[in-house]
Design an enzyme around this catalytic site. Structure first.
Site, short mmCIF file in Angstrom:
data_model
loop_
_atom_site.label_atom_id
_atom_site.label_comp_id
_atom_site.label_asym_id
_atom_site.label_seq_id
_atom_site.Cartn_x
_atom_site.Cartn_y
_atom_site.Cartn_z
N LYS A 67 0.81 -1.22 0.00
CA LYS A 67 0.00 0.00 0.00
C LYS A 67 0.85 1.28 0.00
O LYS A 67 0.42 2.31 -0.52
CB LYS A 67 -0.98 0.00 1.18
CG LYS A 67 -2.09 -1.04 1.03
CD LYS A 67 -3.11 -0.97 2.14
CE LYS A 67 -4.14 -2.07 1.99
NZ LYS A 67 -5.20 -2.00 2.99
N ASP A 103 -10.52 2.10 2.11
CA ASP A 103 -10.68 1.31 3.34
C ASP A 103 -11.54 2.04 4.38
O ASP A 103 -12.42 1.45 5.00
CB ASP A 103 -9.32 1.00 3.96
CG ASP A 103 -8.57 -0.07 3.18
OD1 ASP A 103 -9.21 -0.93 2.55
OD2 ASP A 103 -7.32 -0.05 3.22
#
Ligand code: ATR
Length: 281
Positions: A67, A103
């Site tokens: 990420k 997220d």
């Protein structure tokens, strides 16, 4: 028929549920796309994404441990990706690489809509100060809770995350922001407690003082598994009225990515139901 190509990249990746989720979304919305799982070589993220783009890839989901690499790879970032310091969604248009982070929106959607638990005006405890907690901060503040206490085993990291929240949060908002170590929670009560620590990975739960859960409180673990996670077990023992794991967050962050890529928002409920049944079966 031409299919637009998408993929999830991670390492390991074999057990990713994302290909199944996106296949269900594509079928439901009649979108002609393919979605595969790519095992990214450690240290070779950029080359792998370059190759996928050269082969016509339109977008990617990014998971552990890439990420931060995806954040660096993007040529343009959404505000929530910037605040998260991490990217879980890439969209490719010509030379441009848009980096987003879905997220936090995913967890807020799961809590407020799927679980029917409004966060506005509530006292929220965010446990953890790593990547998962950081990704949640901005969407959490956008939901206008009365207060957010960021608590972490290492108190200094909680203070850093609060400073970040103050920097990115809406100016003029009157949300009370606190930060501290886990022991500093003694005597406080919360309506929503979010576990963004990785303690469950080592089959543990954060060591919390008793009495944190207000009447009716929700205990939410970002992790999920076949049964209750260690955090959920501990929360039940401490009197939390409602418990949830993070399977709904997974499904919702995927829907948010899908909507970014395709401009159409899938219905997550049947997909969550299928994944839940598969997990318990
Ligand atoms: P992630 O990206 O999943 O958030 P991370 O950046 O490594 O992973 O952060 C892990 C988080 O879980 C940290 O907040 C960590 O606390 P420390 O900062 O004190 O290390 C927290 N954590 C991990 N195991 C824990 C445990 N057994 N009890 C409490 N907190 C724990």
């Amino acid at each position: 028929m031409h299919l637009d190509r998408y993929a999830v990249i991670g390492n390991p990746i074999a057990h990713s549920k994302s290909p199944r989720i996106h296949a269900l979304y594509a079928a439901q919305t009649a979108q002609a796309l393919s979605y595969e799982a790519l095992l990214g070589p450690i240290g070779g993220f950029a080359d792998c994404v370059d190759a996928f783009r050269a082969a016509g890839g339109r977008g990617m989901n990014v998971t552990v441990p890439f990420k931060l690499d995806a954040y660096a790879y993007a040529t343009r970032l959404t505000a929530r990706a910037e605040a998260a310091g991490a990217v879980n969604t890439l969209a490719f248009t010509g030379d441009e690489v848009l980096g987003d982070n879905t997220d936090g929106a995913g967890i807020l959607q799961d809590i407020t809509v799927n679980l029917g638990c409004p966060v506005a005006s509530k006292r929220v405890l965010l446990l953890g100060a790593g990547g998962a907690a950081r990704g949640t901060v901005l969407p959490l503040l956008d939901a206008r809770p009365a207060s957010v206490f960021i608590a972490n085993r290492t108190a200094a990291k909680a203070a850093d995350l609060r400073a970040l929240a103050e920097r990115f949060g809406q100016p003029g908002s009157n949300i009370t922001l606190q930060a501290g170590g886990l022991a500093e929670l003694a005597g406080q009560q919360f309506d929503v407690v979010i576990n963004a620590t990785s303690a469950s990975l080592s089959d543990a739960a954060p060591d919390l003082p008793a009495g944190l859960y207000a009447p009716g409180a929700l205990a939410y673990d970002m992790m999920y598994g076949k049964g209750d996670t260690p955090f959920m077990q501990a929360a039940r023992a401490q009197g939390a009225a409602r418990l949830s794991d993070g399977l709904g967050m997974l499904v919702e962050q995927a829907a948010e990515s899908f909507a970014l890529w395709r401009g159409v928002r899938p219905d997550t409920a049947p997909v969550l139901a299928e994944l839940r049944a598969a997990l318990q079966g």
